[in-house]
Design a protein around this motif. Structure first.
Motif, PDB file in Angstrom:
ATOM      1  N   GLY A  96       0.802  -1.213   0.000  1.00 11.34           N
ATOM      2  CA  GLY A  96       0.000   0.000   0.000  1.00 11.34           C
ATOM      3  C   GLY A  96       0.836   1.264   0.000  1.00 11.34           C
ATOM      4  N   GLY A  97       2.125   1.151   0.291  1.00  7.69           N
ATOM      5  CA  GLY A  97       3.009   2.304   0.310  1.00  7.69           C
ATOM      6  C   GLY A  97       3.942   2.324  -0.883  1.00  7.69           C
ATOM      7  N   ARG A  98       5.028   3.030  -0.745  1.00  4.50           N
ATOM      8  CA  ARG A  98       6.050   3.127  -1.788  1.00  4.50           C
ATOM      9  C   ARG A  98       7.405   2.745  -1.188  1.00  4.50           C
ATOM     10  NH1 ARG A  98       2.326   2.986  -4.526  1.00  4.50           N
ATOM     11  NH2 ARG A  98       1.635   4.379  -6.223  1.00  4.50           N
ATOM     12  N   PRO A  99       7.574   1.490  -0.808  1.00  2.00           N
ATOM     13  CA  PRO A  99       8.824   1.082  -0.167  1.00  2.00           C
ATOM     14  C   PRO A  99       9.988   1.060  -1.151  1.00  2.00           C
ATOM     15  CG  PRO A  99       7.490  -0.839  -0.658  1.00  2.00           C
ATOM     16  CD  PRO A  99       6.647   0.356  -0.996  1.00  2.00           C
ATOM     17  N   GLU A 100      11.177   1.237  -0.594  1.00  2.00           N
ATOM     18  CA  GLU A 100      12.387   1.057  -1.390  1.00  2.00           C
ATOM     19  C   GLU A 100      12.753  -0.417  -1.356  1.00  2.00           C
ATOM     20  OE1 GLU A 100      17.111   2.327  -1.415  1.00  2.00           O
ATOM     21  OE2 GLU A 100      15.668   3.491  -0.250  1.00  2.00           O
ATOM     22  N   LEU A 101      12.709  -1.057  -2.497  1.00  2.00           N
ATOM     23  CA  LEU A 101      12.942  -2.498  -2.575  1.00  2.00           C
ATOM     24  C   LEU A 101      14.388  -2.745  -2.986  1.00  2.00           C
ATOM     25  CD1 LEU A 101       9.624  -3.471  -4.409  1.00  2.00           C
ATOM     26  CD2 LEU A 101      10.044  -3.315  -1.941  1.00  2.00           C
ATOM     27  N   SER A 102      15.242  -2.976  -2.002  1.00  2.79           N
ATOM     28  CA  SER A 102      16.677  -3.083  -2.264  1.00  2.79           C
ATOM     29  C   SER A 102      17.116  -4.487  -2.669  1.00  2.79           C
ATOM     30  CB  SER A 102      17.461  -2.647  -1.025  1.00  2.79           C
ATOM     31  OG  SER A 102      17.113  -3.442   0.098  1.00  2.79           O
ATOM     32  N   TRP A 103      16.291  -5.492  -2.424  1.00  5.69           N
ATOM     33  CA  TRP A 103      16.641  -6.864  -2.800  1.00  5.69           C
ATOM     34  C   TRP A 103      16.645  -6.956  -4.324  1.00  5.69           C
ATOM     35  CZ3 TRP A 103      13.300 -11.575  -0.829  1.00  5.69           C
ATOM     36  CH2 TRP A 103      14.059 -12.758  -0.919  1.00  5.69           C
ATOM     37  N   GLN A 104      17.675  -7.539  -4.884  1.00  8.71           N
ATOM     38  CA  GLN A 104      17.818  -7.564  -6.343  1.00  8.71           C
ATOM     39  C   GLN A 104      16.620  -8.217  -7.022  1.00  8.71           C
ATOM     40  OE1 GLN A 104      21.144  -9.949  -7.586  1.00  8.71           O
ATOM     41  NE2 GLN A 104      20.710 -11.605  -6.163  1.00  8.71           N
ATOM     42  N   ASN A 105      16.305  -7.688  -8.218  1.00  6.12           N
ATOM     43  CA  ASN A 105      15.204  -8.197  -9.049  1.00  6.12           C
ATOM     44  C   ASN A 105      13.844  -8.061  -8.373  1.00  6.12           C
ATOM     45  OD1 ASN A 105      17.008  -8.964 -11.100  1.00  6.12           O
ATOM     46  ND2 ASN A 105      17.377 -10.935 -10.132  1.00  6.12           N
ATOM     47  N   SER A 106      13.664  -7.004  -7.582  1.00  6.63           N
ATOM     48  CA  SER A 106      12.389  -6.734  -6.922  1.00  6.63           C
ATOM     49  C   SER A 106      11.684  -5.575  -7.621  1.00  6.63           C
ATOM     50  CB  SER A 106      12.605  -6.380  -5.446  1.00  6.63           C
ATOM     51  OG  SER A 106      13.183  -7.462  -4.744  1.00  6.63           O
ATOM     52  N   THR A 107      10.372  -5.735  -7.857  1.00  6.43           N
ATOM     53  CA  THR A 107       9.580  -4.725  -8.546  1.00  6.43           C
ATOM     54  C   THR A 107       8.296  -4.482  -7.774  1.00  6.43           C
ATOM     55  OG1 THR A 107      10.434  -5.443 -10.695  1.00  6.43           O
ATOM     56  CG2 THR A 107       8.418  -4.124 -10.707  1.00  6.43           C
ATOM     57  N   LEU A 108       7.951  -3.228  -7.566  1.00 10.99           N
ATOM     58  CA  LEU A 108       6.716  -2.881  -6.874  1.00 10.99           C
ATOM     59  C   LEU A 108       5.539  -2.952  -7.849  1.00 10.99           C
ATOM     60  CD1 LEU A 108       5.505  -1.793  -4.189  1.00 10.99           C
ATOM     61  CD2 LEU A 108       5.822   0.507  -5.124  1.00 10.99           C
ATOM     62  N   VAL A 109       4.463  -3.611  -7.426  1.00  8.90           N
ATOM     63  CA  VAL A 109       3.238  -3.671  -8.214  1.00  8.90           C
ATOM     64  C   VAL A 109       2.382  -2.470  -7.833  1.00  8.90           C
ATOM     65  CG1 VAL A 109       1.157  -5.004  -8.735  1.00  8.90           C
ATOM     66  CG2 VAL A 109       3.331  -6.185  -8.332  1.00  8.90           C
ATOM     67  N   THR A 110       2.078  -1.628  -8.784  1.00  9.49           N
ATOM     68  CA  THR A 110       1.315  -0.408  -8.515  1.00  9.49           C
ATOM     69  C   THR A 110       0.079  -0.353  -9.409  1.00  9.49           C
ATOM     70  OG1 THR A 110       2.623   0.831 -10.134  1.00  9.49           O
ATOM     71  CG2 THR A 110       3.387   0.857  -7.854  1.00  9.49           C
ATOM     72  N   GLY A 111      -0.758   0.655  -9.174  1.00 12.28           N
ATOM     73  CA  GLY A 111      -1.945   0.857 -10.005  1.00 12.28           C
ATOM     74  C   GLY A 111      -3.041  -0.124  -9.654  1.00 12.28           C
ATOM     75  N   ASP A 112      -3.720  -0.630 -10.662  1.00 10.51           N
ATOM     76  CA  ASP A 112      -4.796  -1.602 -10.495  1.00 10.51           C
ATOM     77  C   ASP A 112      -4.156  -2.963 -10.240  1.00 10.51           C
ATOM     78  OD1 ASP A 112      -6.827  -3.491 -10.834  1.00 10.51           O
ATOM     79  OD2 ASP A 112      -7.842  -2.337 -12.389  1.00 10.51           O
ATOM     80  N   VAL A 113      -4.041  -3.342  -8.961  1.00  8.50           N
ATOM     81  CA  VAL A 113      -3.272  -4.533  -8.587  1.00  8.50           C
ATOM     82  C   VAL A 113      -3.811  -5.801  -9.253  1.00  8.50           C
ATOM     83  CG1 VAL A 113      -2.626  -6.040  -6.672  1.00  8.50           C
ATOM     84  CG2 VAL A 113      -2.334  -3.564  -6.469  1.00  8.50           C
ATOM     85  N   PRO A 114      -5.119  -6.094  -9.186  1.00  9.84           N
ATOM     86  CA  PRO A 114      -5.601  -7.309  -9.857  1.00  9.84           C
ATOM     87  C   PRO A 114      -5.274  -7.336 -11.347  1.00  9.84           C
ATOM     88  CG  PRO A 114      -7.265  -6.502  -8.349  1.00  9.84           C
ATOM     89  CD  PRO A 114      -6.208  -5.442  -8.428  1.00  9.84           C
ATOM     90  N   GLU A 115      -5.426  -6.203 -12.011  1.00  9.82           N
ATOM     91  CA  GLU A 115      -5.129  -6.166 -13.445  1.00  9.82           C
ATOM     92  C   GLU A 115      -3.647  -6.364 -13.703  1.00  9.82           C
ATOM     93  OE1 GLU A 115      -5.548  -6.182 -17.412  1.00  9.82           O
ATOM     94  OE2 GLU A 115      -7.133  -6.312 -15.885  1.00  9.82           O
ATOM     95  N   GLU A 116      -2.803  -5.771 -12.868  1.00 16.05           N
ATOM     96  CA  GLU A 116      -1.357  -5.955 -13.036  1.00 16.05           C
ATOM     97  C   GLU A 116      -0.963  -7.414 -12.815  1.00 16.05           C
ATOM     98  OE1 GLU A 116       0.829  -3.699 -14.203  1.00 16.05           O
ATOM     99  OE2 GLU A 116      -1.005  -2.528 -14.511  1.00 16.05           O
ATOM    100  N   ILE A 117      -1.636  -8.071 -11.894  1.00 21.78           N
ATOM    101  CA  ILE A 117      -1.328  -9.483 -11.646  1.00 21.78           C
ATOM    102  C   ILE A 117      -1.813 -10.342 -12.813  1.00 21.78           C
ATOM    103  CG2 ILE A 117      -1.822 -11.445 -10.134  1.00 21.78           C
ATOM    104  CD1 ILE A 117      -1.834  -9.413  -7.802  1.00 21.78           C
ATOM    105  N   ARG A 118      -2.926  -9.982 -13.410  1.00 23.54           N
ATOM    106  CA  ARG A 118      -3.361 -10.700 -14.617  1.00 23.54           C
ATOM    107  C   ARG A 118      -2.296 -10.587 -15.711  1.00 23.54           C
ATOM    108  NH1 ARG A 118      -8.295  -8.151 -13.103  1.00 23.54           N
ATOM    109  NH2 ARG A 118      -9.770  -9.690 -12.260  1.00 23.54           N
ATOM    110  N   LYS A 119      -1.681  -9.424 -15.820  1.00 19.62           N
ATOM    111  CA  LYS A 119      -0.612  -9.248 -16.807  1.00 19.62           C
ATOM    112  C   LYS A 119       0.589 -10.133 -16.481  1.00 19.62           C
ATOM    113  CE  LYS A 119      -1.829  -4.427 -17.828  1.00 19.62           C
ATOM    114  NZ  LYS A 119      -1.389  -3.004 -17.727  1.00 19.62           N
ATOM    115  N   LEU A 120       0.921 -10.250 -15.194  1.00 15.39           N
ATOM    116  CA  LEU A 120       2.024 -11.128 -14.800  1.00 15.39           C
ATOM    117  C   LEU A 120       1.711 -12.582 -15.149  1.00 15.39           C
ATOM    118  CD1 LEU A 120       2.977  -9.715 -11.265  1.00 15.39           C
ATOM    119  CD2 LEU A 120       4.188  -9.375 -13.427  1.00 15.39           C
TER     120      LEU A 120
END
Length: 206
Positions: A96-120
């Motif tokens: 729900g926030g905007r964390p800094e994801l320092s672990w390699q190959n990490s990507t934040l899912v933003t926007g319409d979460v269900p739709e973004e997951i359908r894309k994944l």
């Protein structure tokens, strides 16, 4: 990719803090580490096999933080089948926030979460695995995004704590595999089959 939810549960459905006393004290939870006494070779072999099938991970923020604090720091991570996959494969994080994801190959899912997951899920590959991540799992279930559940149910009752299906969408499940380990852990694989059906055992009074 097929979306797989994998969760460690007590017999009364608690999923909170299976791995260590301080893992997650949310809500005053005092039973962290309940899974550890039951972890046996049968379970480890099966989990290692699941990690060979994964192409990417989808994690809630709390689970991501727990994993990121542990797996990059295990001794000889390239020789550990779990650490190797977690450290190198894509990790998609729902927060729900905007964390800094320092672990390699990490990507934040933003926007319409269900739709973004359908894309994944539409990306090429075998399995998009969700480990733990209870709140995320509830959202995935609500939007019909889960292809399979792999639930490891341990012979212990805690009486309180976060539960996987506490706010679940009513769903019928089909058992596709089940086994019991030497320590008594029941490992069951389910696939959703749609809405539940209902009946009645009431006597016909006509």
């Amino acid at each position: 990719m097929r979306l797989i939810v994998i969760t460690f549960l007590t017999a009364d459905g608690v999923m909170q803090a299976p791995g260590a006393p301080e893992e997650d004290r949310g809500g005053g939870f005092e039973h962290g580490g309940w899974q550890v006494p039951y972890m046996d070779e049968d379970t480890i072999r099966l989990i290692h096999d699941w990690y060979t099938r994964v192409d990417a991970f989808l994690l809630g923020r709390r689970t991501y933080d727990i994993f990121a604090a542990h797996w990059p720091h295990v001794p000889n991570p390239d020789e550990d089948p779990i650490a190797r996959q977690l450290n190198t494969l894509p990790k998609y994080v729902v927060s729900g926030g905007r964390p800094e994801l320092s672990w390699q190959n990490s990507t934040l899912v933003t926007g319409d979460v269900p739709e973004e997951i359908r894309k994944l899920k539409a990306l090429p590959g075998g399995e998009l695995q969700v480990w733990g991540s209870g709140r995320l799992a509830t959202t995935l279930m609500e939007h019909g995004l889960v292809d399979e559940y792999r639930l490891l149910t341990y012979p212990v009752v805690l009486g309180g704590g976060q539960r996987l299906f506490a706010e679940a969408t009513p769903t019928a499940l089909r058992v596709v595999d089940s086994t019991v380990t030497g320590s008594g852990t029941v490992i069951t694989t389910y696939q959703p089959t749609g809405s539940p059906e209902y009946g009645s055992f009431a006597l016909d009074q006509s």
